[in-house]
Design a protein around this motif. Sequence first.
Motif, PDB file in Angstrom:
ATOM      1  N   ARG A   1      -0.739   7.867   2.814  1.00  0.00           N
ATOM      2  CA  ARG A   1      -1.821   7.853   3.805  1.00  0.00           C
ATOM      3  C   ARG A   1      -1.419   8.586   5.076  1.00  0.00           C
TER       4      ARG A   1
ATOM      5  N   ARG B   1      -1.178  12.585   4.407  1.00  0.00           N
ATOM      6  CA  ARG B   1      -2.445  13.282   4.170  1.00  0.00           C
ATOM      7  C   ARG B   1      -2.980  13.732   5.533  1.00  0.00           C
TER       8      ARG B   1
ATOM      9  N   ARG C   1       0.851  -1.185   0.000  1.00  0.00           N
ATOM     10  CA  ARG C   1       0.000   0.000   0.000  1.00  0.00           C
ATOM     11  C   ARG C   1       0.880   1.225   0.000  1.00  0.00           C
TER      12      ARG C   1
END
Lengths: 131, 369, 155
Positions: free
Chosen positions: C138, C141, C133
Motif C-alpha cells: 500500500r 503504490r 495487511r
Amino acid sequence: MSDKKKSLTVFRSDRHEDVAAIIASALIVVVVLTYMAFIVPSVGIKAPQDGKLVEIFVAEGAEVKKGDPLYSLEVVKKKWVNNVMEEKVAVESFTAKANGKVLKVSGKPGDAVKKGKQAIVVMEHEKGTLP
Amino acid sequence: MEDKGLFGKILAIVPGLAVMIGTLYVLRVYVEPWMKDAVVFGRKGWLVQVLSLNYILLSILTGMFYRNILFGGKIPAWAEEGFRTTRLFIKTGVIMLGSLYTFDKLLKVGGIAITLIVAFVFGTAIFILWLGKRLDADRSVTATMAAACGVCGVSAAVATAPGVRAKPVDLALSIATILGFGIMTMFVSPFVGKMLALSDYQFGAWVGTGILNSGQVLATCLAFNPNFAPGTAVAYGEIWNVVRVICIPFVVFFITAWYWKGEADAEHVSLGSILASKFPIFVLGFVGMTALSSLHILGAEGSETLHLMRDVMAWVFGVGLVGLGAYIDVREIRAAGGKPLRIGLIAGATKYVLALIIILAFIPKEGAF
Amino acid sequence: MTPPVTPPMKLLLALDDGPGARRAVDEAIRIAREKGATLDALFVIDATWDVFTGHDWLSGCNSRIGFLEYMQGLEEKAAAESARAFLELRGDMPGELLTAPGDVVDVIREQAAKGYDLLVLSNPFTRGLEVMRDAVARLTRDAPCDVLLVRADTK
C-alpha cells in the motif's frame, strides 16, 4: 484524536449502544402497534401460507367479532413426526383477530393464494384493537 | 476532533446509512424475486434451491463486495459514520427477536440449550487449554483462543485479552482465525443442513452450539430459513445465542483465573467485577420483549400486526447484515496463521462436527414449539 | 560538476516494532550520516483496532472498551520503547521524532508527502494491525517519495 479509537459505534460507548438498541426496538414496537391500532384505516387479511381458498364465511358489510372464522384454506401441512417429514393436506380456518366490519371480500373459493401476497378479506377494525 | 454537534452527527450518518438501506431495498425488491425465477443450469430457481442464496446471504456478500472490491479495502470517509450504525441495527434486531417467544416456550428449550452450551463451552475451553500445552503455545494465546472457541468468538477473545495480557500480534491472528472460520461455516452450514435434511430445530441447535461467532449464528440460521416466526431456525438459534452471550463473563472469569493460577503476582480476579463490566445489557431488552409477547401485547399469532412487526424486523436485520459484510476485510482474514490458526482450526472443526453428531443423535427433528 | 547548493536531504524513517526494526534504524542513520541529511522518525499508533473487532457486533458493553483501552496502552508502550531505541542510536543527529495516531499507512503517506526525499522502512513492516495487511504494497503504490525497504535480519 484519542476519541477516534473508540468510535466504532456512533454512540459514546457500547453500553450506550445497548441502551439505544433497547430504546430503538421499543420505539419500533410502539410505532407498529399505534399504527395498526389507530392509524391504518383498513387491513387486508392475507394468507399466512400458500394454499387454496375453500370457503369464505363472511359477506361484505358483515360485522365480525374477534374469533369469528373469516375463511378457510386448504394447505399442505408439514410436520416432523418421528424424524420423518409428514405432509398432509388439511383444511384450516382462519379467524378474525379483532372486532370490525368487512369492507370487501376479494377472494373466492377455489382461488390459489400465495403467502402474504393478495388480501382475501379487507376489514375495518375497531380503533384500539390489533387486527 | 471538532465537535460537530448532534445535528452534524446525524447528518454524517446519512450517506452510509442510505447506501445500506438502498442496497437492501434493491436486493429484496428486485434481486430476490428475479433469483426465484432465474433459470441456471436448466433449472428454475437453481440459485435459491441449490446455493440457498437468499437476501440474507446476498446482503452479507454485497457488503463484502463494497468493502473489498468497490472501496478497495477501506470504507471511505463519507460512508464511515453510516456504517458504524451496523451494530445498532443488529442489536435492535436481536432484541426484537425476543418477540418470537413466550416464557413457557423459552423454558421448554432453555434446559436443552443450557446443557448443550455449558458442556460445549467448557469442553472446548478445557480441550484448548490442553491443546495449547501440546502445541507449546504461549499461555496468553491459549487463553484467548480458549475463550474465543469456547463461547462467542471475537466477543469473548476481546473480553479475555486484557485479563490475560495478550499480545497485539497474537490477538490479531486469533481474531482473523475466528473470523475466517466463522465466515466459512456461515456459507457451508446451510448446505450441510439441507443435505442432511435437518429440521429448523436441529439446525438452530447445531449452529448455535457449533459456530464460533454469535453474530454468525444468526446469519447462518437466516440463510437456512429466512423466515422470522416461532419454530424457524432463527428462533431456535437465538435461544442458543442468548445463553452463550450470557456465558461470556463466566468463561472470561474461568480462563483469567486459569491464566493467573500459580503466578506469584497474580491479579485479583473477581466474578462480580467481571459480571458488572461485561454483562451484555441488550439481553435485558430481549427478555423485556419476550415479556411483552408473553402478555400478548404484541398482537395475536397470525395477526397482521405481528406480520408487520416481523417484516420490520427482517428489514432491520437486513440493513445490519449489509454493514456486517462491509466490515469483513478479506486481506485481514487471509493473513491468519501461526499457532492461533492451528489451534482454531483443530478446535473449531472438532466442535463443529461433534455438535452435528450430537444433535443428529439426541435432538429430535420435531421442534419444541 | 558540483551541484548547486540545495537544502539538505530530508529522510523519513517509519518506525515499527517487528524483527526488522533495528536494521531499518541502522540503515536510516547510516544514510543520513553519509548524506548529511536530517532524519525524522515517525511512529504511528495504530488506531484501527476498533474496526478490526467491528466484525463482531455482539461484543457487548464494556468488554470492547476495556479491550481498546488495553490495546491503546500496549501501543503507547511500543511507541515509547521504539522512540527510546531510536534516540539512543541516533545520538545528536538533527531531526524530529514524531508520534501520531491513525491508520498506519495513511499517516506515513501523509507525512512522506511533506517534502521528504527518501522514506526508509523495514520489510516486512509490522506496525500494529499492519501485520495482517500488506503495508509495504500500500505504501509503495504511487509513493510520494523514494522508498527504501530494509530487509529484516537474517540469522
